[in-house]
Design an enzyme around this catalytic site. Structure first.
Site, PDB file in Angstrom:
ATOM      1  N   HIS C  11       7.101  42.661   6.358  1.00  0.00           N
ATOM      2  CA  HIS C  11       5.653  42.828   6.324  1.00  0.00           C
ATOM      3  C   HIS C  11       5.078  42.365   4.992  1.00  0.00           C
ATOM      4  CE1 HIS C  11       6.070  45.245   9.924  1.00  0.00           C
ATOM      5  NE2 HIS C  11       4.763  45.360   9.997  1.00  0.00           N
TER       6      HIS C  11
HETATM    7  N1  LIG Z   1       6.871  50.210  20.620  1.00  0.00           N
HETATM    8  C1  LIG Z   1       5.597  50.283  21.042  1.00  0.00           C
HETATM    9  N2  LIG Z   1       5.325  50.284  22.361  1.00  0.00           N
HETATM   10  C2  LIG Z   1       4.071  50.328  22.813  1.00  0.00           C
HETATM   11  N3  LIG Z   1       2.984  50.391  22.005  1.00  0.00           N
HETATM   12  C3  LIG Z   1       3.196  50.403  20.677  1.00  0.00           C
HETATM   13  C4  LIG Z   1       4.498  50.347  20.131  1.00  0.00           C
HETATM   14  N4  LIG Z   1       4.379  50.339  18.785  1.00  0.00           N
HETATM   15  C5  LIG Z   1       3.068  50.400  18.514  1.00  0.00           C
HETATM   16  N5  LIG Z   1       2.346  50.429  19.649  1.00  0.00           N
HETATM   17  C6  LIG Z   1       0.897  50.461  19.779  1.00  0.00           C
HETATM   18  O1  LIG Z   1       0.349  49.649  18.756  1.00  0.00           O
HETATM   19  C7  LIG Z   1      -0.651  50.361  18.059  1.00  0.00           C
HETATM   20  C8  LIG Z   1      -0.667  49.980  16.598  1.00  0.00           C
HETATM   21  O2  LIG Z   1      -1.062  48.644  16.473  1.00  0.00           O
HETATM   22  P1  LIG Z   1      -1.311  47.977  15.045  1.00  0.00           P
HETATM   23  O3  LIG Z   1      -1.944  48.967  14.127  1.00  0.00           O
HETATM   24  O4  LIG Z   1      -2.062  46.731  15.270  1.00  0.00           O
HETATM   25  O5  LIG Z   1       0.144  47.628  14.581  1.00  0.00           O
HETATM   26  P2  LIG Z   1       1.028  48.127  13.314  1.00  0.00           P
HETATM   27  O6  LIG Z   1       1.572  49.477  13.686  1.00  0.00           O
HETATM   28  O7  LIG Z   1       2.102  47.102  13.188  1.00  0.00           O
HETATM   29  O8  LIG Z   1       0.120  48.186  12.123  1.00  0.00           O
HETATM   30  C9  LIG Z   1      -0.305  51.827  18.269  1.00  0.00           C
HETATM   31  O9  LIG Z   1      -1.460  52.608  18.177  1.00  0.00           O
HETATM   32  C10 LIG Z   1       0.326  51.845  19.641  1.00  0.00           C
HETATM   33  O10 LIG Z   1      -0.609  52.023  20.662  1.00  0.00           O
HETATM   34 MG   LIG Z   2       0.151  46.938  10.429  1.00  0.00          MG
END
Ligand SMILES: Nc1ncnc2c1ncn2[C@@H]1O[C@H](COP(=O)(O)OP(=O)(O)O)[C@@H](O)[C@H]1O
Ligand SMILES: [Mg+2]
Ligand SMILES: Nc1ncnc2c1ncn2[C@@H]1O[C@H](COP(=O)(O)OP(=O)(O)O)[C@@H](O)[C@H]1O
Ligand SMILES: [Mg+2]
Ligand SMILES: [Mg+2]
Ligand SMILES: [Mg+2]
Lengths: 123, 204, 123, 204
Positions: C11
């Site tokens: 990241h």
């Molecule tokens: N393994 C997973 N399976 C399904 N949905 C997921 C998973 N991991 C994260 N999410 C979804 O992604 C969202 C977060 O997205 P985002 O904030 O854009 O990504 P990051 O966590 O990489 O910062 C969470 O609120 C959840 O709904």
């Molecule tokens: Mg993120």
């Protein structure tokens, strides 16, 4: 509120800074100090940097130290001995993944034993 | 044999000369099975140690060792920093207060140093590290006293035993079986350290 | 001589760069490519960067991918699927410590299975 | 109900409006149990998707979905990128070649999308993710057809179920029990996506 502190000891100051920025996105309040590179900012570690990081990270609830490679461990152990502080602990866990878990747990107000335990359980 | 503060300083100065002269060689030993900085680490650390000693005024070897320890600990940057640093620190503690060290006292100091290295590195003999020079050399000194020519021979012999070993400590351990066939860098610096001692004691 | 390649997906571009500099001290020849941060170099990962890194790291002996946190894993998996290449494998191992081991093993000329096995055994 | 390429484009445009308007809100959901970038991720991704669609000329919804997928995959940067990206990619594949999707065909596309999300995220219901909106909403659509007002209600209800859940996937999982009490960010964007669909289909 006070928190368990986290110290990131890496041979590379970039690794230490990167892990800090990764964690800071998620955990704002936990003391998070880095000791990356030698005194001359070359690849290596510095006891003085580690000692300074421990002191800055210590809010009285203890400090958990993460390191990358073996020789950083020896410097970390010396720094802990020389600090004379209780509750300063070196942990055997991956520096990026482990410190991330530790910071989240510390941010929930957990004490040093609990934070260390959670980190250990994660790997 | 006796050693006073001035001789302790000379020991470090002679060692520094060797580390400066052999900087490239030490680094070349650390390259195939390590990160290629051992020559740099040792030459930087001992140069700073000598600088520190020049500025000081010492009445006991113990005080000399302490300043050497602190300088190596903070200036070396690699594994050899805490290891040689701990060695000199333990030597300082074990010989504290004595203006002149006789053989027994000095051997005690060296034994403490060896224990310190082993503890710090969680290492024992046969792991292809500086311990493989320190342990036999200190044992030999204890049994035979400071016969300087033989000391040099013993140290060199010990250093060479690391060649065929497979490393199980330090960065070379990552190379497992492939670490065999190379002399250990830290064992070689330890040899230079004892060689410097032999020269100072032998009056060279 | 060709080697198994290593790709570092983080990241944080600082982490990826730092791990690379740490490894490069020790291992010179193994292809080592980084995919750190988003397209805008913010914290996150980028499939395009991962794909480019895989392609650059591939000398025909396969590529081992390391990642830091969960969402990087999903992007890595997509990149692998889209690459259509065989012998591109994502590994569950600490990014700093694992990639170091992988690079040393790859540098000894080991094949992808052996490198992956050695990494797995180390944790 | 039927959906053609133009409506598919309108769907994404409406969704984009919602993500721009609710950027701060989505980010605020991602802050206590995540890294606080979800609003940024979604608004950036959909803005780029709309830009891409504006430049294109589409004869099938499938082609629209494919460009949306590719844009989200490369522009989002967080977990929601591969997840929504996979959803649209699977929808594109499942509906390929059809100029107009009837209810059955569109539901098939949405089912494929749901499967894609679950596979990509290795997630199922009850894990406090977007799956907790997608799964019940798609099931409801399959059973009840596209009654737009009720669709909105169902999607909102599903979103709210994530509040009391303990996360076991994604960054929120690091917070374990403490993740309860917060609505999931990705579930909320999924709600907006279905709300946008309801609006387009309802002629708003
Ligand atoms: N393994 C997973 N399976 C399904 N949905 C997921 C998973 N991991 C994260 N999410 C979804 O992604 C969202 C977060 O997205 P985002 O904030 O854009 O990504 P990051 O966590 O990489 O910062 C969470 O609120 C959840 O709904
Ligand atoms: Mg993120
Ligand atoms: N755990 C250990 N115990 C004893 N000696 C060790 C240990 N780790 C490394 N060494 C010694 O340190 C030497 C390497 O020193 P140096 O190159 O300065 O450190 P680094 O490996 O951190 O770059 C090795 O050649 C070995 O003799
Ligand atoms: Mg070295
Ligand atoms: Mg080094
Ligand atoms: Mg997020």
């Amino acid at each position: 509120m006070t928190y368990v502190g986290v110290v990131l000891i890496s041979h590379s100051s970039k690794i230490a800074e990167g892990v800090k920025e990764l964690i800071r996105q998620v955990v704002k309040d936990v003391p998070l100090e880095i000791a990356g590179g030698t005194e001359e900012n070359e690849i290596g570690t510095s006891i003085n940097k580690i000692q300074a990081a421990i002191n800055k990270a210590d809010q009285g609830k203890g400090v958990l130290l993460f390191y990358d490679l073996g020789s950083a461990k020896m410097n970390a152990e010396m720094a802990i001995e020389m600090s004379g502080l209780e509750n300063v602990r070196l942990i055997e866990a991956p520096i990026v993944e482990g410190a991330y878990v530790a910071a989240v747990e510390a941010g929930m107000g957990k004490d040093l034993d609990d934070v260390a335990k959670r980190v250990k359980e994660s790997f | 044999m006796e050693i006073n503060a001035m001789q302790a300083v000379q020991w470090i100065e002679k060692a520094n000369e060797k580390f400066q002269e052999n900087r490239e060689y030490l680094t070349s030993l650390d390259r195939p099975i390590g990160d290629g900085d051992h020559g740099l680490n040792m030459s930087r650390g001992f140069k700073e140690a000598v600088k520190k000693l020049k500025a000081g005024n010492y009445s006991t070897p113990s005080d000399v060792f302490k300043d050497v320890a602190m300088t190596l600990i903070s200036k070396v940057g690699g594994a050899s920093g805490p290891l040689f640093g701990t060695a000199f620190l333990k030597m300082s503690v074990a010989t504290a207060g004595q203006q002149v060290l006789n053989e027994t006292a000095f051997v005690k100091g060296l034994e403490a140093a060896l224990d310190g290295i082993k503890q710090r590195g969680k290492a024992t003999t046969g792991e292809k590290t500086m311990v493989d020079v320190w342990q036999p050399v200190v044992a030999w000194l204890k049994d035979n006293g400071f016969a300087t020519a033989s000391l040099l021979v013993e140290a060199e012999k010990a250093m060479n035993t690391t060649k065929d070993m497979t490393a199980t400590k330090g960065r070379a351990a990552y190379f497992k079986e492939k670490s065999a066939g190379h002399i250990d860098a830290g064992a070689t610096s330890s040899y230079y350290l004892f060689a410097a001692l032999a020269e100072v004691l032998g009056g060279k």
